[in-house]
Design a protein around this motif. Sequence first.
Motif, short mmCIF file in Angstrom:
data_model
loop_
_atom_site.label_atom_id
_atom_site.label_comp_id
_atom_site.label_asym_id
_atom_site.label_seq_id
_atom_site.Cartn_x
_atom_site.Cartn_y
_atom_site.Cartn_z
N ILE A 32 48.40 20.31 13.10
CA ILE A 32 49.36 20.74 14.17
C ILE A 32 49.62 22.62 14.73
CG2 ILE A 32 52.24 21.42 14.31
CD1 ILE A 32 52.36 18.58 12.44
N PHE A 33 49.16 23.15 13.81
CA PHE A 33 48.50 24.50 13.12
C PHE A 33 47.33 24.95 14.25
CE2 PHE A 33 51.77 24.82 10.32
CZ PHE A 33 52.60 25.04 11.22
N LYS A 34 46.86 23.60 14.45
CA LYS A 34 45.34 24.20 15.52
C LYS A 34 43.90 24.36 14.96
CE LYS A 34 46.53 23.94 20.20
NZ LYS A 34 47.90 23.20 19.74
N THR A 35 44.53 23.76 13.14
CA THR A 35 43.31 24.61 11.87
C THR A 35 41.86 23.25 11.87
OG1 THR A 35 45.19 25.55 10.63
CG2 THR A 35 43.09 25.79 10.30
N ARG A 36 40.67 24.22 11.79
CA ARG A 36 39.77 22.52 12.42
C ARG A 36 40.09 22.14 10.38
NH1 ARG A 36 34.11 23.91 14.83
NH2 ARG A 36 35.54 23.65 16.02
N VAL A 37 39.76 20.84 10.65
CA VAL A 37 39.31 20.68 9.71
C VAL A 37 37.94 19.23 9.15
CG1 VAL A 37 40.53 18.02 7.48
CG2 VAL A 37 42.15 19.27 8.98
N GLU A 38 37.43 19.68 8.60
CA GLU A 38 36.33 19.84 8.70
C GLU A 38 35.28 17.63 7.70
OE1 GLU A 38 33.40 22.40 6.71
OE2 GLU A 38 34.08 23.73 8.41
N LYS A 39 36.36 18.13 6.67
CA LYS A 39 36.01 16.60 5.72
C LYS A 39 37.64 16.62 5.58
CE LYS A 39 31.42 17.02 3.86
NZ LYS A 39 31.21 16.91 2.77
N PHE A 40 37.61 14.89 5.31
CA PHE A 40 39.11 13.80 4.51
C PHE A 40 38.54 13.26 4.07
CE2 PHE A 40 42.08 11.74 3.86
CZ PHE A 40 43.68 11.64 4.48
N PHE A 41 38.70 13.72 2.20
CA PHE A 41 37.58 12.69 1.67
C PHE A 41 38.65 11.84 0.24
CE2 PHE A 41 33.59 13.17 3.03
CZ PHE A 41 32.92 12.02 2.45
N LEU A 42 38.38 10.53 -0.11
CA LEU A 42 38.93 10.55 -0.32
C LEU A 42 38.04 9.87 -1.87
CD1 LEU A 42 41.39 7.98 -2.91
CD2 LEU A 42 40.30 6.41 -1.54
N PHE A 43 38.34 10.63 -3.53
CA PHE A 43 37.42 10.72 -4.30
C PHE A 43 36.12 11.87 -3.82
CE2 PHE A 43 38.44 5.94 -5.09
CZ PHE A 43 39.27 6.60 -5.58
N PHE A 44 35.90 12.15 -4.85
CA PHE A 44 34.50 13.70 -4.83
C PHE A 44 33.23 12.61 -3.89
CE2 PHE A 44 37.52 15.64 -7.49
CZ PHE A 44 38.42 16.42 -6.54
N TRP A 101 52.87 32.34 7.28
CA TRP A 101 53.59 31.11 7.17
C TRP A 101 53.05 29.44 7.19
CZ3 TRP A 101 54.94 28.37 11.40
CH2 TRP A 101 54.83 28.74 12.24
N GLN A 102 52.05 29.80 8.63
CA GLN A 102 51.14 28.61 8.97
C GLN A 102 50.87 27.82 7.75
OE1 GLN A 102 49.08 28.55 12.72
NE2 GLN A 102 50.97 29.25 13.19
N ARG A 103 50.18 29.14 7.11
CA ARG A 103 48.84 28.70 5.75
C ARG A 103 49.76 28.47 4.34
NH1 ARG A 103 46.65 33.85 4.23
NH2 ARG A 103 47.44 34.92 6.17
N LEU A 104 51.33 28.57 4.20
CA LEU A 104 51.82 28.04 3.26
C LEU A 104 51.98 27.43 4.28
CD1 LEU A 104 53.82 29.44 1.29
CD2 LEU A 104 55.44 30.38 2.30
N ILE A 105 52.76 26.53 5.38
CA ILE A 105 52.82 24.80 4.87
C ILE A 105 51.59 24.36 4.81
CG2 ILE A 105 53.19 23.62 7.13
CD1 ILE A 105 55.22 25.92 8.02
N ILE A 106 50.50 24.46 5.14
CA ILE A 106 49.73 24.33 5.37
C ILE A 106 49.56 23.64 3.51
CG2 ILE A 106 47.02 23.61 5.18
CD1 ILE A 106 47.15 25.08 7.91
N MET A 107 49.78 24.49 2.67
CA MET A 107 49.30 24.39 1.55
C MET A 107 50.22 23.63 0.38
SD MET A 107 46.33 25.05 0.99
CE MET A 107 46.08 24.96 -0.39
N LEU A 108 51.63 23.98 1.17
CA LEU A 108 52.88 22.97 0.32
C LEU A 108 52.65 21.67 0.82
CD1 LEU A 108 55.77 25.89 0.54
CD2 LEU A 108 54.61 25.05 -1.15
N GLY A 109 51.67 21.38 1.26
CA GLY A 109 51.74 19.66 2.01
C GLY A 109 51.75 19.20 1.30
N GLY A 110 50.78 19.47 0.43
CA GLY A 110 50.51 17.92 -0.42
C GLY A 110 51.36 17.29 -1.67
N VAL A 111 52.09 18.68 -1.65
CA VAL A 111 52.81 18.71 -3.46
C VAL A 111 53.95 17.84 -2.73
CG1 VAL A 111 51.96 20.19 -5.08
CG2 VAL A 111 53.59 21.20 -3.17
N THR A 112 55.07 18.42 -0.66
CA THR A 112 55.63 18.18 -1.29
C THR A 112 55.90 16.71 -0.81
OG1 THR A 112 56.16 20.11 -0.01
CG2 THR A 112 57.35 18.15 1.38
N VAL A 113 54.18 16.35 0.21
CA VAL A 113 54.15 14.76 0.31
C VAL A 113 54.47 13.73 -0.80
CG1 VAL A 113 52.48 12.83 0.84
CG2 VAL A 113 53.18 15.11 2.48
#
Length: 451
Positions: A32-44, A101-113
């Motif tokens: 949403i904040f137009k930040t590039r996500v290089e990887k999205f992985f389930l497990f390492f 404030w955008q970085r804060l929302i990104i970081m809080l997103g996981g625990v919020t979900v």
Amino acid sequence: MSPIAVKVIQFFLSLSILIILHELGHFIPAKIFKTRVEKFFLFFDVKFALFKKKVGETVYGIGWLPLGGYVKISGMIDESMDTEAMKEEPKPWEFRSKPAWQRLIIMLGGVTVNFVLAVIIYIGMAYTYGDQYIPMNSLKDGVWVMEKNIGDKAGIQTGDKILAIDDKPVETFNSVFIDLINGSTIRIERDGRVIEKEMPVDFIATLLEDEDKVRFLNYRIPFVIGKVPKESANYGSGLEKGDEVVQIGNDPITYFDQAKPLLEKYKGQQIALGVVRENGERANIPVIISDSATVGVMPGAMSFEKLQEKGILKVETKTYSLLESVPAGIDKGVDILTSYVKQLKKIFNPSTGAYKGVGGFAAIGNMFPDTWDWAAFWSTTALISIILAFMNILPIPALDGGHVMFLLYEMVSGRKPSDKFLEYAQMVGFFLLIALLLFANGNDIYKAIAK
């Protein structure tokens, strides 16, 4: 399918759901904040991945090491420790270039979900299943202490009525165990007298000495004959399955817990057992009491319907409409989170001995039943989701809470921590997490060996 396989499947299904949704909590606001996500992985994907595919600017994949998952966000110091990229000039699409404030929302997103997911599950369960419980004040003659040494430690005796823990009324029998673990004081009624006691600081350690005996309390039940084995001295005596023992020798009894001291009194003798048959008829059956003070029968069970008919307890079921289930689910989520925070406080207090109960993957897997039960699966998944939410928000570098802590410092002070400081903090946090992981799973191994 074997019970272990059922547990393992439930564990990995639950873990996969929670990891994917947690990482989506970071991924979606980043996009949403137009930040590039290089990887999205389930497990390492250490060294290699089981599966990966690049779609747009993001590589989606499944790793082989099931210790969690991650999204790699450009321009962010995370577990990848990609310090080379951080030496370059910040790009507009990088995390470090975005407002705090955008970085804060990104970081809080996981625990919020994670927390919202738990609440949604509890809402769904309230609507689908409702709540079935035994009101604590319906136990006509109090509780049955099945493990006397644990009861003595807590100051609870068979026949006591548990009124309150930490001045909060104990409303249901189902909640008494977690309340006792979290509590500091207990109020009971014994023989018409109200008694207030302090719970021992190390009560949790007593419970953990034998985890099979954690549920040391039960509601009191009648003495019902389940089966008379062929090897029993009383096989063929006339005892029948379903007989309720109401008298031992000359002594009347109402509950199973009253039988043992009377059998001790008559051990090695032949006496009459007074029983009530399932059809309501009364019979006196001559039996031999063994030298070890047993009748030589397997105990049976009495249905909740009959227990209610006898006035021993009540079972209440509360149903919810869709609208009613929403506040019920929210309340359940908040209650579980509050309870977990209380338990965590005790874990960090060495005198409680609660740290001995910290478990790793085996402990989490054992939370699931060994038969497939969707209600139990979703309830356990919701609980783990709340645990993950709280653990991730702890202010430890390498966790979401560590990033949030530094972001809040930046927003308050107006000064951003240096990249070098964040790198060192990330390393310290990583080693702390590895130590915790080793301790928790070491506890699992120790318990398995000790058993």
